[in-house]
Design a protein around this motif. Structure first.
Motif, PDB file in Angstrom:
ATOM      1  N   LEU A 125       0.830  -1.198   0.000  1.00  0.00           N
ATOM      2  CA  LEU A 125       0.000   0.000   0.000  1.00  0.00           C
ATOM      3  C   LEU A 125       0.871   1.258   0.000  1.00  0.00           C
ATOM      4  CD1 LEU A 125      -2.879   1.304   0.372  1.00  0.00           C
ATOM      5  CD2 LEU A 125      -2.427   1.197   2.821  1.00  0.00           C
ATOM      6  N   LEU A 126       1.966   1.229   0.758  1.00  0.00           N
ATOM      7  CA  LEU A 126       2.864   2.392   0.855  1.00  0.00           C
ATOM      8  C   LEU A 126       3.934   2.414  -0.234  1.00  0.00           C
ATOM      9  CD1 LEU A 126       3.426   2.556   4.717  1.00  0.00           C
ATOM     10  CD2 LEU A 126       1.744   3.766   3.323  1.00  0.00           C
ATOM     11  N   ILE A 127       4.235   1.258  -0.804  1.00  0.00           N
ATOM     12  CA  ILE A 127       5.265   1.196  -1.843  1.00  0.00           C
ATOM     13  C   ILE A 127       4.687   1.565  -3.204  1.00  0.00           C
ATOM     14  CG2 ILE A 127       6.851  -0.330  -3.085  1.00  0.00           C
ATOM     15  CD1 ILE A 127       7.101  -1.908  -0.390  1.00  0.00           C
ATOM     16  N   GLY A 128       3.551   0.986  -3.546  1.00  0.00           N
ATOM     17  CA  GLY A 128       2.930   1.262  -4.840  1.00  0.00           C
ATOM     18  C   GLY A 128       3.657   0.565  -5.978  1.00  0.00           C
ATOM     19  N   GLU A 129       3.167   0.764  -7.180  1.00  0.00           N
ATOM     20  CA  GLU A 129       3.752   0.116  -8.353  1.00  0.00           C
ATOM     21  C   GLU A 129       5.127   0.708  -8.645  1.00  0.00           C
ATOM     22  OE1 GLU A 129       2.843  -0.586 -13.068  1.00  0.00           O
ATOM     23  OE2 GLU A 129       1.173  -0.120 -11.742  1.00  0.00           O
ATOM     24  N   GLY A 130       6.126  -0.145  -8.621  1.00  0.00           N
ATOM     25  CA  GLY A 130       7.488   0.295  -8.912  1.00  0.00           C
ATOM     26  C   GLY A 130       8.043   1.288  -7.903  1.00  0.00           C
ATOM     27  N   GLY A 131       7.456   1.363  -6.718  1.00  0.00           N
ATOM     28  CA  GLY A 131       7.933   2.284  -5.685  1.00  0.00           C
ATOM     29  C   GLY A 131       7.435   3.710  -5.848  1.00  0.00           C
ATOM     30  N   GLN A 132       6.495   3.930  -6.766  1.00  0.00           N
ATOM     31  CA  GLN A 132       6.010   5.274  -7.055  1.00  0.00           C
ATOM     32  C   GLN A 132       5.343   5.922  -5.836  1.00  0.00           C
ATOM     33  OE1 GLN A 132       6.661   6.997  -9.818  1.00  0.00           O
ATOM     34  NE2 GLN A 132       5.661   8.773  -8.937  1.00  0.00           N
ATOM     35  N   THR A 133       4.486   5.185  -5.133  1.00  0.00           N
ATOM     36  CA  THR A 133       3.804   5.744  -3.965  1.00  0.00           C
ATOM     37  C   THR A 133       4.815   6.092  -2.881  1.00  0.00           C
ATOM     38  OG1 THR A 133       1.852   4.419  -4.483  1.00  0.00           O
ATOM     39  CG2 THR A 133       1.974   5.332  -2.268  1.00  0.00           C
ATOM     40  N   LEU A 134       5.785   5.212  -2.664  1.00  0.00           N
ATOM     41  CA  LEU A 134       6.827   5.474  -1.674  1.00  0.00           C
ATOM     42  C   LEU A 134       7.586   6.750  -2.020  1.00  0.00           C
ATOM     43  CD1 LEU A 134       8.635   4.827   0.725  1.00  0.00           C
ATOM     44  CD2 LEU A 134       9.846   3.184  -0.718  1.00  0.00           C
ATOM     45  N   SER A 135       7.909   6.915  -3.277  1.00  0.00           N
ATOM     46  CA  SER A 135       8.618   8.112  -3.728  1.00  0.00           C
ATOM     47  C   SER A 135       7.802   9.373  -3.454  1.00  0.00           C
ATOM     48  CB  SER A 135       8.925   7.984  -5.214  1.00  0.00           C
ATOM     49  OG  SER A 135       9.549   9.135  -5.697  1.00  0.00           O
ATOM     50  N   GLU A 136       6.513   9.305  -3.711  1.00  0.00           N
ATOM     51  CA  GLU A 136       5.646  10.468  -3.490  1.00  0.00           C
ATOM     52  C   GLU A 136       5.457  10.757  -1.998  1.00  0.00           C
ATOM     53  OE1 GLU A 136       2.256   9.363  -5.838  1.00  0.00           O
ATOM     54  OE2 GLU A 136       3.322   9.736  -7.709  1.00  0.00           O
ATOM     55  N   ILE A 137       5.327   9.713  -1.188  1.00  0.00           N
ATOM     56  CA  ILE A 137       5.218   9.896   0.267  1.00  0.00           C
ATOM     57  C   ILE A 137       6.495  10.533   0.798  1.00  0.00           C
ATOM     58  CG2 ILE A 137       5.161   8.665   2.474  1.00  0.00           C
ATOM     59  CD1 ILE A 137       3.200   6.678   1.152  1.00  0.00           C
ATOM     60  N   GLN A 138       7.636  10.024   0.349  1.00  0.00           N
ATOM     61  CA  GLN A 138       8.912  10.577   0.792  1.00  0.00           C
ATOM     62  C   GLN A 138       9.030  12.052   0.419  1.00  0.00           C
ATOM     63  OE1 GLN A 138      12.756   8.416   0.552  1.00  0.00           O
ATOM     64  NE2 GLN A 138      13.297  10.011  -0.912  1.00  0.00           N
ATOM     65  N   HIS A 139       8.643  12.388  -0.811  1.00  0.00           N
ATOM     66  CA  HIS A 139       8.707  13.778  -1.264  1.00  0.00           C
ATOM     67  C   HIS A 139       7.825  14.679  -0.391  1.00  0.00           C
ATOM     68  CE1 HIS A 139       9.110  17.160  -3.993  1.00  0.00           C
ATOM     69  NE2 HIS A 139       7.790  17.262  -4.014  1.00  0.00           N
ATOM     70  N   LEU A 140       6.611  14.238  -0.140  1.00  0.00           N
ATOM     71  CA  LEU A 140       5.675  15.009   0.673  1.00  0.00           C
ATOM     72  C   LEU A 140       6.192  15.194   2.100  1.00  0.00           C
ATOM     73  CD1 LEU A 140       2.917  16.395   0.781  1.00  0.00           C
ATOM     74  CD2 LEU A 140       1.903  14.181   1.325  1.00  0.00           C
ATOM     75  N   LEU A 141       6.668  14.107   2.713  1.00  0.00           N
ATOM     76  CA  LEU A 141       7.189  14.201   4.084  1.00  0.00           C
ATOM     77  C   LEU A 141       8.449  15.061   4.143  1.00  0.00           C
ATOM     78  CD1 LEU A 141       6.523  10.589   5.372  1.00  0.00           C
ATOM     79  CD2 LEU A 141       5.500  12.713   6.222  1.00  0.00           C
ATOM     80  N   ARG A 142       9.266  15.002   3.110  1.00  0.00           N
ATOM     81  CA  ARG A 142      10.468  15.843   3.064  1.00  0.00           C
ATOM     82  C   ARG A 142      10.075  17.320   3.060  1.00  0.00           C
ATOM     83  NH1 ARG A 142      13.610  14.123  -1.820  1.00  0.00           N
ATOM     84  NH2 ARG A 142      13.868  12.150  -0.748  1.00  0.00           N
ATOM     85  N   LEU A 143       9.055  17.667   2.264  1.00  0.00           N
ATOM     86  CA  LEU A 143       8.584  19.057   2.214  1.00  0.00           C
ATOM     87  C   LEU A 143       8.039  19.512   3.565  1.00  0.00           C
ATOM     88  CD1 LEU A 143       6.750  19.137  -1.241  1.00  0.00           C
ATOM     89  CD2 LEU A 143       8.931  20.206  -0.663  1.00  0.00           C
ATOM     90  N   ILE A 144       7.234  18.668   4.190  1.00  0.00           N
ATOM     91  CA  ILE A 144       6.660  19.005   5.502  1.00  0.00           C
ATOM     92  C   ILE A 144       7.766  19.196   6.535  1.00  0.00           C
ATOM     93  CG2 ILE A 144       5.232  18.143   7.407  1.00  0.00           C
ATOM     94  CD1 ILE A 144       3.557  16.649   5.224  1.00  0.00           C
ATOM     95  N   CYS A 145       8.726  18.284   6.558  1.00  0.00           N
ATOM     96  CA  CYS A 145       9.822  18.368   7.528  1.00  0.00           C
ATOM     97  C   CYS A 145      10.685  19.601   7.304  1.00  0.00           C
ATOM     98  CB  CYS A 145      10.687  17.109   7.476  1.00  0.00           C
ATOM     99  SG  CYS A 145       9.877  15.637   8.135  1.00  0.00           S
TER     100      CYS A 145
END
Length: 152
Positions: free
Chosen positions: A48-68
């Motif tokens: 659920l958090l990884i997504g196809e080819g790691g796409q969801t994980l990449s987007e979650i990481q990007h979003l959390l990086r911006l928030i942090c």
């Protein structure tokens, strides 16, 4: 250098993010070098958090990086993994690079790999940069950019 207080703030931001998304995760802090803070998230449904080819994980990481960065400021890199997905993928890509390079060195024919992200291509290039018998180059435009391995 990321301070202990900053690491705790980052973990709290991540905890709140997943609480609001109603996704249970266990946050495991990994090695911290000077500017990189690595976190591995363990969950019952990693796909659920990884997504196809790691796409969801990449987007979650990007979003959390911006928030942090908004709360803490710049000066660090946040690297988030889920159930060691990135580590396992890196091992797979290293093996793929070695196998493909061995094939190219033996047959003396170019080998074109499937399209991949810039992070994945970087792993391939780093592995093959240590070999004198093959040359690796990227070709094409994103998202269809791929690595071509040629005999040296």
């Amino acid at each position: 250098m990321i301070s202990r207080e900053q690491r705790e703030t980052i973990k709290e931001i991540i905890r709140n993010f997943f609480d609001k998304a109603t996704i249970e995760v266990e946050i495991k802090e990994e090695t911290v070098d000077e500017d990189t803070f690595r976190i591995n998230l363990e969950t019952e449904s990693p796909q659920l958090l990884i997504g196809e080819g790691g796409q969801t994980l990449s987007e979650i990481q990007h979003l959390l990086r911006l928030i942090c960065r908004k709360k803490i400021g710049p000066g660090f890199y946040l690297d988030i993994d889920v159930s060691n997905y990135k580590k396992k993928k890196a091992v797979y890509l290293e093996e793929l690079a070695k196998t493909a390079a061995d094939e190219v060195a033996l047959t003396k024919k170019d080998r074109e790999l499937l399209p991949m992200s810039s992070q994945d291509r970087r792993i391939i290039h780093l592995v093959l940069s240590q070999r004198a018998d093959v040359i690796a180059e990227s070709k094409g435009e994103d998202p269809d950019r791929r690595v071509i391995i040629r005999p040296a």
